[in-house]
Design a protein around this motif. Structure first.
Motif, short mmCIF file in Angstrom:
data_model
loop_
_atom_site.label_atom_id
_atom_site.label_comp_id
_atom_site.label_asym_id
_atom_site.label_seq_id
_atom_site.Cartn_x
_atom_site.Cartn_y
_atom_site.Cartn_z
N UNK A 1 49.40 34.89 37.36
CA UNK A 1 47.93 35.06 36.50
C UNK A 1 47.11 34.97 37.73
N UNK A 2 45.98 35.48 37.85
CA UNK A 2 44.97 34.79 38.83
C UNK A 2 44.31 33.78 38.19
N UNK A 3 43.62 32.61 39.25
CA UNK A 3 42.80 31.95 38.93
C UNK A 3 41.17 32.62 38.69
N UNK A 4 40.92 33.57 39.24
CA UNK A 4 40.04 33.90 38.31
C UNK A 4 39.56 34.20 37.05
N UNK A 5 41.13 34.82 36.14
CA UNK A 5 40.62 34.72 34.61
C UNK A 5 39.97 33.45 33.86
N UNK A 6 41.52 32.81 34.37
CA UNK A 6 40.72 30.79 34.48
C UNK A 6 39.60 30.85 34.25
N UNK A 7 39.18 31.20 35.56
CA UNK A 7 37.66 30.83 36.07
C UNK A 7 36.70 31.56 34.73
N UNK A 8 36.51 32.65 34.92
CA UNK A 8 35.57 34.06 34.24
C UNK A 8 36.25 33.27 32.23
N UNK A 9 36.96 32.76 31.64
CA UNK A 9 37.06 32.21 30.59
C UNK A 9 36.35 31.32 30.70
N UNK A 10 36.60 30.37 31.59
CA UNK A 10 36.12 28.76 31.48
C UNK A 10 34.25 29.08 31.83
N UNK A 11 34.43 29.99 32.04
CA UNK A 11 32.68 30.47 32.61
C UNK A 11 31.77 30.88 31.29
N UNK A 12 32.54 31.37 30.58
CA UNK A 12 32.41 32.42 29.47
C UNK A 12 31.94 30.81 28.15
N UNK A 13 32.43 29.68 28.92
CA UNK A 13 32.27 28.83 27.45
C UNK A 13 33.86 28.36 26.58
N UNK A 14 34.87 29.28 26.87
CA UNK A 14 36.06 28.63 26.48
C UNK A 14 36.61 27.89 26.93
N UNK A 15 37.33 26.82 25.97
CA UNK A 15 38.19 25.23 26.15
C UNK A 15 38.79 25.55 27.01
N UNK A 16 39.37 24.63 27.72
CA UNK A 16 41.12 25.34 28.77
C UNK A 16 41.55 25.08 27.64
N UNK B 1 58.73 46.46 34.02
CA UNK B 1 58.75 47.97 34.80
C UNK B 1 56.79 48.20 33.77
N UNK B 2 57.74 47.77 32.03
CA UNK B 2 56.31 48.42 31.35
C UNK B 2 54.91 47.63 31.94
N UNK B 3 55.18 46.71 31.51
CA UNK B 3 54.06 45.84 31.48
C UNK B 3 53.84 45.44 32.71
N UNK B 4 54.52 44.51 33.10
CA UNK B 4 53.81 43.85 34.81
C UNK B 4 52.46 44.12 35.13
N UNK B 5 51.81 43.47 35.94
CA UNK B 5 50.44 43.91 36.25
C UNK B 5 50.42 42.74 37.79
N UNK B 6 50.26 44.32 38.68
CA UNK B 6 50.21 43.56 39.65
C UNK B 6 48.65 42.73 39.67
N UNK B 7 48.17 42.43 40.46
CA UNK B 7 46.84 42.21 41.03
C UNK B 7 46.68 41.63 42.53
#
Lengths: 490, 442
Positions: B317-332, B436-442
């Motif tokens: 899971x790319x770090x950008x997802x975590x950064x985005x969540x943290x950026x809008x105020x979610x806790x770790x 196959x069905x659910x894997x996401x590639x970033x």
């Protein structure tokens, strides 16, 4: 009360606590969630954690400790005189346990009343007969001290269980009340909840350590016990393996050398099969094969890795063994007496290890940077020269690591050797002779009828210890080699 | 001018560039050889795979058919009373059956000589089967009832070619003369083959009745074990991976955990069996042969696999997802549980299914906690009992059959392997489809 219901009750308390905690938080903020420190559900979760975690902790500890406490208190009831000469306290305790189980079964099936089971006396009543009627396994006549101990054992266990149920439910309710009490608008629920979740995550991660500790302790304790009964030097340097089946006879010879020899011999045969085939497959797949061939052949080879070892064991016993016997047996070359032999087990184990060697080496060969190959081609080397003189040397530490890991697999493999290698412990050079391994003997010593306190059963723990140390050593060594000699590429 | 041009010392090429010199030819041959080695190695690997599957299918197929003797049979009220009046009641029933069979054969125009002993060797205790039937269903007296009686496993073997007249020796189980009757019965189409449902749904039968052995009860045992493994190893594995991947700081404690996990992944499975025996059975006195204990041991064994694959999918899971969540105020914690974990879930489930498949086929630890040698004669009484009542598991049952002296059980063992492999195949296909069905590639 069965543990299952206890768990359900605690969960129900927690669910109720969640609802109460959440609504209490909201009402303390006059229904305006913006005045709360945290989101409303955090207040609910705070109550849930306080209701569940301490209760379950107590339950687990209680379940672990109760057998110990009960056993030690019951064991004190058995006088020295009640222990027969050729027996031990442990054996009598096993008898007590069986009698107690028998009493339970008899009460459950209606063969006895609860009152009778509690107060019967072996010297007046026909307890043994009644137990046997109820289908309990009672080996001999139940004596009065044993019966008294068994009755005490049942009573203690029953009270223990009731007490535990009470304590767990009380603790759960108290926890929930505590959580509800501290629920106020300014309470920092999120921080509390998140800290506790973090603790739970750490606890989950520590289970890996606990497992290792469990393995080491269970091996060490029993091994020490074994060496108290049987001299360590005879175990490590003895060249005969012939356990007596009588149990407590002193005539067993338990030398580990023939077993180690069998283990290594079979592993070597397996590696001689698996390493060339696996390595060349990996080279071909990563360097020569078109992507279509690769996408078919690689998963097909990996199917071999997904097949359970019992299948390989049966394959060795019923297909490969008879096949080898028809070629090398008395009707053929005359080298082989029976289908189970070092060759049979080694060959099949080799097949099992092919995908292991090939996929590990494949990864390592792919990690060698393309620039090194291009450099070699530029100097005019053919593809095979490049592979032999550039790629393989660069990948060598990784490949050696893969082979070491494969050999640790081979040494620890059980089902193939139990079914395919035979049962005779021999120091022999003929690969068509039946031999046996450490793992096969662990199985046969622990699945027999020998009692746990005899050296014949305890030796299995010493063998397990040997196996554990050897495989652990190989794994650590493999990792060390890979780390130390790995070329660092950009 | 340089020396080189003055002396012109370079030797003239000894041939044209269109013809290959000896050294190049040798190198090319070496190249070709090397390539062939690779092809041969892959060929051998695939050959082993084919041989393995061929021998499984060829040897396992007989377990799925059984032969039955169909005889229409009528018992009148008077015959019933007469038989119940005699001293050897089942003998009387058996005589009625023989008469009926004889009739049936004569109708088909086949001549055969046989006696009660032959029938017992071929079909088992016919008399008592019939007697039990009529005692339970007295209203069927006088009606025509068709009995389908399973033949002994040796007759199965004869009809499938495993037992031949040449290879067999006369024994109390089957005599060469009995096979004449079998041939006649086949001629009269009284023996027919059918799909062996009892093998799939039945329970183990004990040493002396290979024909009646089924794998159903041990499938149930395996199912309960897998439930335990799933409900323990998935939450624990995921929690451990989240801690190690998202929260842990590099220190001694986390290093220790990492080392332990990688070592546990490589510990031989039999050692886990020893752990189970010592801790769960010797120390905690949990019941022997219970799916609960088996499940606990397999949980400890599968944990490293699940942790390793879960960590890989968390890492993906790319770090950008975590950064985005943290950026809008979610806790770790909110970041991990609301965003990272759901995105990693397909990968986690795939890893879990593969771990379960591994656990399903594992045998060695089960041998030590007493799941072998136990004859699972029936199904557990209820859901909760299913966890603690002694039972077998599929691989343990296969081992038990393979270890029995009677050759007729080998068919059962192979048949059991086919069932086991079908389960494994389904699990792996589900895992692949999920990926196959659910894997996401970033």
């Amino acid at each position: 009360m069965p543990v299952f219901w206890l768990i359900l009750i605690v969960l129900a308390i927690a669910a109720a606590g969640f609802v109460v905690g959440r609504s209490r938080a909201l009402s303390s903020a006059e229904g305006d969630a913006r005045k709360l420190h945290s989101l409303p559900s955090f207040y609910g979760n705070n109550v849930v954690i306080k209701a569940i975690v301490p209760a379950f902790l107590v339950m687990i500890v209680w379940l672990l400790a109760q057998p110990l406490v009960v056993a030690s208190s019951v064991s004190g009831l058995i006088p020295e005189s009640a222990i027969p000469d050729n027996s031990s306290r442990g054996l009598v305790m096993a008898e007590v346990r069986r009698a107690a189980d028998g009493l339970d079964a008899a009460v459950a099936s209606g063969g006895m009343t609860e009152d009778f089971a509690r107060n019967a006396r072996a010297d007046f009543n026909d307890v043994t007969e009644r137990l046997q009627e109820a289908g309990a396994i009672v080996t001999s006549q139940v004596t009065q001290p044993v019966l008294r101990a068994a009755q005490r054992f049942r009573v203690l266990n029953a009270t223990g269980k009731t007490l535990m149920s009470g304590a767990v439910i009380a603790l759960s309710i108290l926890g929930a009340l505590w959580g509800i009490r501290e629920t106020k608008a300014e309470f920092r629920a999120r921080n509390t909840v998140e800290t506790s979740i973090r603790m739970l995550l750490i606890a989950a991660a520590s289970i890996a350590i606990l497992t290792t500790v469990g393995i080491v302790l269970s091996l060490v304790f029993n091994t020490v016990e074994f060496f108290r009964l049987y001299p360590a030097s005879d175990f490590f340097f003895g060249t005969t393996w012939s356990p007596s089946f009588s149990g407590r006879g002193g005539s067993s010879e338990l030398g580990v050398l023939p077993l180690l020899w069998g283990t290594f011999y079979i592993s070597i045969v397996a590696l001689l099969v698996a390493v060339p085939i696996g390595l060349f497959s990996a080279i071909y797949l990563s360097e020569y094969a078109s992507s279509r061939v690769r996408s078919v052949a690689k998963p097909m080879l990996e199917v071999l890795a997904g097949i359970p070892t019992i299948v390989y064991g049966l394959f060795a016993l019923l297909t490969v063994g008879p096949l080898l016997l028809s070629v090398f047996g008395p009707n053929g070359l005359g080298w082989m007496q029976a289908g189970t032999a070092v060759m049979t087990a080694g060959l099949v184990m080799g097949i099992m290890l092919i995908p292991f060697v090939s996929s590990l080496s494949d990864d390592i060969i792919n990690a060698v940077p393309q620039s090194m190959r291009d450099g070699s081609y530029g100097l005019g080397a053919t593809q095979s020269e490049t592979i032999r003189q550039v790629v393989l040397p660069a990948a060598l530490p990784g490949i050696v690591g893969a082979i070491l890991l494969a050999s640790s697999r081979a040494i620890g493999e059980t089902m193939i050797v139990v079914l395919g290698a035979g049962a005779a412990a021999k120091l022999d050079l003929n690969p068509f002779e039946a031999m046996t391994t450490v793992t096969a003997k662990i199985v046969s010593q622990l699945t027999g009828d020998a009692d746990f306190a005899s050296p014949e059963a305890l030796v299995a723990f010493a063998l397990g210890m040997t196996l554990f140390v050897i495989t652990l050593g190989l794994n650590v060594f493999a990792l060390y080699i890979v780390r130390k000699y790995r070329e660092q590429y950009e | 001018m340089t020396d080189a041009t003055v002396q012109g010392g370079a030797p003239a090429p000894r041939g044209s560039i269109h013809s290959i010199d000896a050294r190049t030819a040798k190198r090319n041959r070496a190249e070709k050889r090397f390539r062939t080695y690779g092809k041969i190695a892959i060929g051998i690997g695939l050959f082993f795979l084919v041989v393995l599957f061929a021998s499984i299918i060829r040897s396992g197929a007989p377990a799925f058919t059984r032969t039955v003797v169909d005889v229409p049979f009528t018992l009148t009220q008077t015959q019933y009373e007469e038989a119940e009046g005699t001293l050897f009641k089942t003998k009387a029933y058996s005589d009625f059956f023989i008469a009926a069979l004889d009739n049936q054969l004569r109708e088909q125009g086949v001549e055969a000589e046989f006696d009660a002993d032959t029938i017992e060797r071929l079909l088992g205790k016919v008399g008592s089967t019939i007697r039990e039937y009529y005692r339970a269903n007295e209203n069927q007296l006088g009606e025509e009832v068709s009995f389908s009686l399973a033949t002994s496993s040796r007759v199965d073997g004869y009809l499938t070619g495993r037992v031949t007249r040449e290879s067999m020796t006369d024994s109390r189980f089957l005599m060469a003369a009995d096979l004449d009757l079998v041939d006649r019965l086949v001629e009269g189409e009284i023996i027919t083959s059918e799909f062996n449902w009892p093998f799939i749904t039945g329970a183990d039968s004990g040493v002396d009745n290979p024909g009646g052995a089924g794998i159903g009860a041990s499938v149930v045992g395996s199912f309960f074990m897998m439930l335990v493994v799933l409900f323990l190893s998935l939450p624990i594995g995921v929690a451990a991976s989240i801690y190690l991947e998202e929260f842990a700081v590099q220190n001694r404690f986390t290093d220790l955990i990492e080392v332990n996990i990688s070592n546990l992944a490589a510990v031989p499975s039999i050692v886990f069996g020893i752990l189970g025996l010592a801790v769960f059975i010797q120390f905690m006195h949990l019941p022997q042969s219970a799916p609960l204990v088996g499940g606990l041991v397999l949980t400890l064994m599968t944990l490293p696999t699940i942790i390793i694959s879960t960590r890989a999918s968390l890492k993906a899971v790319p770090p950008s997802i975590r950064e985005a969540a943290l950026g809008i105020g979610a806790s770790k914690m909110q970041t991990v549980f609301h965003h990272v974990l759901p995105l990693a879930m397909p990968g986690i489930l795939t890893g879990t299914i593969i771990g379960l498949a591994q656990a399903l086929g594992e045998t060695a630890p089960l041998l030590l906690i007493g799941m072998v040698g136990f004859v699972a004669r029936g199904y557990p009484d209820g859901f909760l009992q299913g966890f603690v009542e002694p039972n077998s598991a599929m691989p343990a049952q296969i081992y038990t059959w393979a270890a029995r002296a009677d050759v007729a059980f080998y068919d059962k063992a192979w048949g059991g392997i086919i069932i086991l492999l079908i389960f494994l195949m389904i699990m792996n296909i589900v895992a692949v489809v999920l990926r196959r069905r659910f894997e996401r590639r970033w």
